[in-house]
Design a protein around this motif. Sequence first.
Motif, PDB file in Angstrom:
ATOM      1  N   LEU A  21       3.730  -4.440  -3.023  1.00  0.00           N
ATOM      2  CA  LEU A  21       3.725  -5.814  -3.514  1.00  0.00           C
ATOM      3  C   LEU A  21       5.108  -6.171  -4.025  1.00  0.00           C
ATOM      4  O   LEU A  21       5.734  -5.396  -4.762  1.00  0.00           O
ATOM      5  N   ARG A  39      -2.901  -6.538  -8.501  1.00  0.00           N
ATOM      6  CA  ARG A  39      -2.955  -5.908  -7.182  1.00  0.00           C
ATOM      7  C   ARG A  39      -4.345  -6.027  -6.553  1.00  0.00           C
ATOM      8  O   ARG A  39      -4.477  -6.323  -5.367  1.00  0.00           O
ATOM      9  N   ARG A  69      -5.434  -7.937  -3.181  1.00  0.00           N
ATOM     10  CA  ARG A  69      -6.106  -7.178  -2.121  1.00  0.00           C
ATOM     11  C   ARG A  69      -7.427  -7.869  -1.724  1.00  0.00           C
ATOM     12  O   ARG A  69      -7.733  -8.015  -0.539  1.00  0.00           O
ATOM     13  N   ALA A  71       2.676  -9.192   0.141  1.00  0.00           N
ATOM     14  CA  ALA A  71       1.966  -7.916   0.205  1.00  0.00           C
ATOM     15  C   ALA A  71       2.223  -7.300   1.572  1.00  0.00           C
ATOM     16  O   ALA A  71       2.159  -7.996   2.591  1.00  0.00           O
TER      17      ALA A  71
END
Length: 453
Positions: free
Chosen positions: A272, A238, A242, A189
């Motif tokens: 990503l 995602r 996060r 990331a």
Amino acid sequence: MDAHCDVAVIGGGVAGMACAAALAARGRAVTVLEGHQGEDPRLRGELIQPFGVELLERLSLLRELRTGTAEVGGFAILPGEGREAIVLPYSDLALNDAALWWPPRGLAGRHNLISGRIRASAAARPGVRVLTGERVTGLLREAGRIVGVRAGRGREIRAELTVIAGGRHTRLREMAGIAAESRLLSWTATCQIDRAALPHADFGNILFTSLGPVLVYPVSATAAAVSIECPLSIGSGREQIRSAIEASVVPSLPPALGKALLASLRSGPMELCANHSVQPDRHAVPGAVLVGDAAGCSHPITASGITSGLHDAVTLGAALGGAVGVDGALELYEQRRRRFAETRRWMADAIHDVLTARDSGARALREALFEYWMGSARARAASLSLLSCHTSSWAGFAAEYTLVCGLALRSCFKEQSTAARPVERVTGVMRTSIRQALRLLGSSDRVPRRAPA
């Protein structure tokens, strides 16, 4: 409609355009076919090691990258727990090679900027034609040899040599008859922050968190990128990633850096990328050759992907510049490329093992590596020479790894008060060492340590 050229390059990224520049400089008429009309939005490498900077200069592609990017002076390792940073400056490379062509500095920038400028510069060279929005659908064969490509609307482009530079998952590799082993390793990331938050503003900063290692490096005069290793166990969503970063990474960073990362996560885009190991069984067949990630890639922890693609271009150009014919040149490229790529893969595997594994043996190796780097400038130079792709010596890598293992074992026997008993730590060190030794012994090829001039 049919067309003819000396070389057809499939893929207009860094490796493909560097090949176009290298081959056009040797008098070849090159046609590059790039499927995207504009910029490729996918996350790719952004840090170029000093050897890669030297290769850019050889290809006359460096001048265009002097603005909008950032020079990188080496790496700063922050072990955590209030411990002093271990700085590995690229300038130490001169201790092992007094004839360095360039005061060794790396270069970093947003990948779209790097690839866009390299494409524009190479496309302006005599003998280079770039066709964008041109997707290749197949390869042309005659008498067991690849003789060009088939593009959209049935268009054929015939070429003496076809260069496949379409990335790590290109379908054309299989179409060329080359098998490859692919493994998903982890996620990366990436966020962008203000460069002022970097602990060491001119270096690639490596920090350690419960999630995994974090690399923070400048990409321009004002901006820096935060690249975070994320294990597959946290999921692929995602928002999952996060949330894991906010919970496990942000609190582990120095306050200014943690604050900047948190603000970026909550207000800006998070890119990503899946990290793969791709290892083809060969790099060339009659009439066609693989370059860049299409020819294989490793975990990005050594930040050597762009440098490796540039090395492919220079090596292929030099091989084709000889008097051995195309097939002989491809054999020569195969030999030289394999040694460089294998040393890069071993380095990536070893460093990834040491920096990410959580068992007691891996921790002992990690501390031994830190001790080794703190021991002397020459020790740092030896590691940097391999890490930065300045050398690709099989024996050099084995010697460095053996030294670190020796330090780890000595530390295990001296330590008497850890939670994990010394015998467990020794077993862990030996297990990791044997795994790396088996990888080293898996290949017997030996090729020159540097790309030819």
